[in-house]
Motif scaffolding. Structure first.
Motif, mmCIF file in Angstrom:
data_model
loop_
_atom_site.group_PDB
_atom_site.id
_atom_site.type_symbol
_atom_site.label_atom_id
_atom_site.label_comp_id
_atom_site.label_asym_id
_atom_site.label_seq_id
_atom_site.Cartn_x
_atom_site.Cartn_y
_atom_site.Cartn_z
ATOM 1 N N LEU A 93 8.569 0.977 -4.340
ATOM 2 C CA LEU A 93 7.942 1.688 -3.222
ATOM 3 C C LEU A 93 6.510 2.062 -3.600
ATOM 4 N N ARG A 94 5.559 1.668 -2.757
ATOM 5 C CA ARG A 94 4.145 1.914 -3.006
ATOM 6 C C ARG A 94 3.675 3.109 -2.185
ATOM 7 N N LEU A 95 3.038 4.077 -2.844
ATOM 8 C CA LEU A 95 2.510 5.244 -2.149
ATOM 9 C C LEU A 95 1.099 4.979 -1.644
ATOM 10 N N VAL A 96 0.854 5.362 -0.398
ATOM 11 C CA VAL A 96 -0.487 5.282 0.185
ATOM 12 C C VAL A 96 -0.832 6.671 0.733
ATOM 13 N N PRO A 97 -1.757 7.389 0.086
ATOM 14 C CA PRO A 97 -2.107 8.728 0.552
ATOM 15 C C PRO A 97 -3.023 8.679 1.771
ATOM 16 N N VAL A 98 -2.818 9.622 2.699
ATOM 17 C CA VAL A 98 -3.634 9.664 3.903
ATOM 18 C C VAL A 98 -4.009 11.106 4.215
ATOM 19 N N THR A 99 -5.158 11.268 4.863
ATOM 20 C CA THR A 99 -5.588 12.589 5.335
ATOM 21 C C THR A 99 -5.863 12.595 6.836
ATOM 22 N N THR A 100 -6.076 11.400 7.407
ATOM 23 C CA THR A 100 -6.355 11.285 8.839
ATOM 24 C C THR A 100 -5.635 10.075 9.419
ATOM 25 N N LEU A 101 -5.483 10.065 10.738
ATOM 26 C CA LEU A 101 -4.883 8.915 11.411
ATOM 27 C C LEU A 101 -5.734 7.674 11.210
ATOM 28 N N LYS A 102 -7.046 7.797 11.334
ATOM 29 C CA LYS A 102 -7.931 6.655 11.126
ATOM 30 C C LYS A 102 -7.777 6.092 9.716
ATOM 31 N N GLY A 103 -7.680 6.982 8.729
ATOM 32 C CA GLY A 103 -7.499 6.536 7.353
ATOM 33 C C GLY A 103 -6.192 5.784 7.172
ATOM 34 N N SER A 117 2.212 8.532 16.045
ATOM 35 C CA SER A 117 0.864 8.056 16.394
ATOM 36 C C SER A 117 0.684 6.597 16.010
ATOM 37 N N LEU A 118 1.111 6.243 14.812
ATOM 38 C CA LEU A 118 0.971 4.858 14.357
ATOM 39 C C LEU A 118 1.807 3.915 15.217
ATOM 40 N N GLY A 119 2.987 4.368 15.634
ATOM 41 C CA GLY A 119 3.825 3.539 16.490
ATOM 42 C C GLY A 119 3.173 3.265 17.835
ATOM 43 N N ILE A 120 2.565 4.293 18.425
ATOM 44 C CA ILE A 120 1.863 4.110 19.700
ATOM 45 C C ILE A 120 0.717 3.114 19.535
ATOM 46 N N ILE A 121 -0.049 3.268 18.464
ATOM 47 C CA ILE A 121 -1.180 2.370 18.210
ATOM 48 C C ILE A 121 -0.700 0.934 18.018
ATOM 49 N N ASP A 122 0.386 0.747 17.280
ATOM 50 C CA ASP A 122 0.886 -0.611 17.043
ATOM 51 C C ASP A 122 1.379 -1.250 18.334
ATOM 52 N N LEU A 167 -4.063 8.113 21.514
ATOM 53 C CA LEU A 167 -4.880 7.687 22.655
ATOM 54 C C LEU A 167 -6.362 7.920 22.376
ATOM 55 N N LYS A 168 -6.675 9.010 21.714
ATOM 56 C CA LYS A 168 -8.074 9.268 21.357
ATOM 57 C C LYS A 168 -8.583 8.201 20.398
ATOM 58 N N HIS A 169 -7.764 7.809 19.437
ATOM 59 C CA HIS A 169 -8.131 6.762 18.474
ATOM 60 C C HIS A 169 -8.428 5.449 19.184
ATOM 61 N N LEU A 170 -7.658 5.172 20.248
ATOM 62 C CA LEU A 170 -7.806 3.907 20.981
ATOM 63 C C LEU A 170 -8.813 3.995 22.118
ATOM 64 N N GLY A 171 -9.336 5.187 22.361
ATOM 65 C CA GLY A 171 -10.295 5.349 23.447
ATOM 66 C C GLY A 171 -9.669 5.256 24.817
ATOM 67 N N LEU A 172 -8.396 5.655 24.935
ATOM 68 C CA LEU A 172 -7.679 5.605 26.205
ATOM 69 C C LEU A 172 -7.515 7.003 26.784
ATOM 70 N N SER A 173 -7.377 7.071 28.110
ATOM 71 C CA SER A 173 -7.252 8.353 28.794
ATOM 72 C C SER A 173 -5.794 8.683 29.071
ATOM 73 N N GLY A 230 -5.676 -4.442 15.827
ATOM 74 C CA GLY A 230 -6.963 -4.544 16.501
ATOM 75 C C GLY A 230 -7.460 -5.961 16.675
ATOM 76 N N SER A 231 -6.782 -6.921 16.043
ATOM 77 C CA SER A 231 -7.233 -8.315 16.158
ATOM 78 C C SER A 231 -6.063 -9.273 16.391
ATOM 79 N N GLY A 232 -5.017 -8.765 17.028
ATOM 80 C CA GLY A 232 -3.897 -9.629 17.393
ATOM 81 C C GLY A 232 -2.689 -9.551 16.490
ATOM 82 N N GLY A 233 -2.827 -8.946 15.325
ATOM 83 C CA GLY A 233 -1.713 -8.851 14.391
ATOM 84 C C GLY A 233 -1.011 -7.504 14.467
ATOM 85 N N ASP A 234 0.061 -7.399 13.704
ATOM 86 C CA ASP A 234 0.821 -6.150 13.659
ATOM 87 C C ASP A 234 0.214 -5.178 12.657
ATOM 88 N N LEU A 235 0.233 -3.909 13.009
ATOM 89 C CA LEU A 235 -0.252 -2.885 12.091
ATOM 90 C C LEU A 235 0.589 -2.844 10.823
#
Length: 263
Positions: free
Chosen positions: A235-245, A162-167, A133-139, A173-178
């Motif tokens: 299988l492709r690995l994608v490293p992450v450190t933050t939700l935004k990343g 978190s990613l599921g909620i955002i999707d 919710l913080k990522h999306l600016g929602l209360s 963010g522009s009409g497509g699926d995450l």
């Protein structure tokens, strides 16, 4: 009167305690757990007939693709693991021998451990909701998110929640699926600020992910080396450190534009 033993007889007699000790070591319980790939669950779908993510107070969107959280299955905290078990599983890529204390809280009973894991899951769900919710600016005062995932404990599904909620709320963010229609899997804890943390067992989780159709795996950056050691083909690995990343990486992957991190 005592008779003398010949040298072969003496060696045989002296070897008996050694044999006995080795036999005891082989069958004695050791402080280890043996883990293997567990189940996965699509957080965008249903689990045991109930939607994993339910949102009210704001419009939601229909999604395609999958976001699969991953698990490992370990021998129970009261299970007997012997040296024979450890040696037999040490060289298998679909098994991992782990210190029991790294899997279960030390000294707790089975019921206490289950209670602890469920508490960790609830805390993880709260943090995942807060971060999304913080990522999306929602209360959180206006948007209610309910997360349900039966028979799974611990905090390692936080990132995928978190990613599921955002999707479900915003997609890319522009009409497509995450997900870009893909089956994306991953693991990682998350805190309310969106920081992703390590979880353990990622090598086994990549196997579970590939088995269940994933082509991309989101992994905490600190565990890249472990995840890549026995990486399943395809299988492709994608490293992450933050939700935004993580969101940025998935959007770049979906659109085929911008950098996608790699291990």
């Amino acid at each position: 009167m005592l008779s003398r033993l010949t040298r072969p007889q003496a060696l045989a007699v002296s070897a008996l305690p050694v044999v006995a000790l080795l036999a005891t070591a082989v069958f004695a319980p050791l402080p280890f757990s043996v883990a293997q790939p567990g189940s996965t669950a699509n957080v965008l779908g249903e689990n045991q007939g109930t939607p994993v993510i339910t949102v009210s107070g704001t419009p939601t969107r229909k999604t395609s693709g999958q976001l699969r959280m991953t698990t490992i299955v370990a021998t129970g905290p009261d299970a007997r693991v012997s040296l024979g078990d450890v040696v037999g599983d040490w060289f298998r890529t679909d098994r991992a021998v782990m210190p029991r204390d790294s899997v279960y809280p030390k000294g707790d009973t089975v019921k206490e451990i289950e209670k602890h894991n469920l508490a960790q899951m609830r805390e993880s769900q709260d943090s995942a909701t807060q971060a999304a919710l913080k990522h999306l600016g929602l209360s959180a005062d206006k948007v209610k998110v309910t997360l349900r995932l039966a028979d799974v404990g611990g905090p390692s599904a936080g990132l995928l929640f978190s990613l599921g909620i955002i999707d479900k709320l915003d997609g890319d963010g522009s009409g497509g699926d995450l997900t870009g229609g893909r089956t994306i899997a991953g693991t990682g804890t998350i805190d309310g600020s969106g920081k992703v943390g390590a979880v353990g067992g990622v090598g086994l989780k990549t196997q579970a992910a590939r088995r269940d159709g994933a082509t991309v795996f989101l992994v905490p950056k600190a565990e890249c080396a472990e995840a890549g050691a026995e990486l399943p083909e395809g299988l492709r690995l994608v490293p992450v450190t933050t939700l935004k990343g993580a969101v940025d990486a998935l959007v770049a992957l979906e659109k085929g534009k911008g950098p996608v991190p790699s291990c």
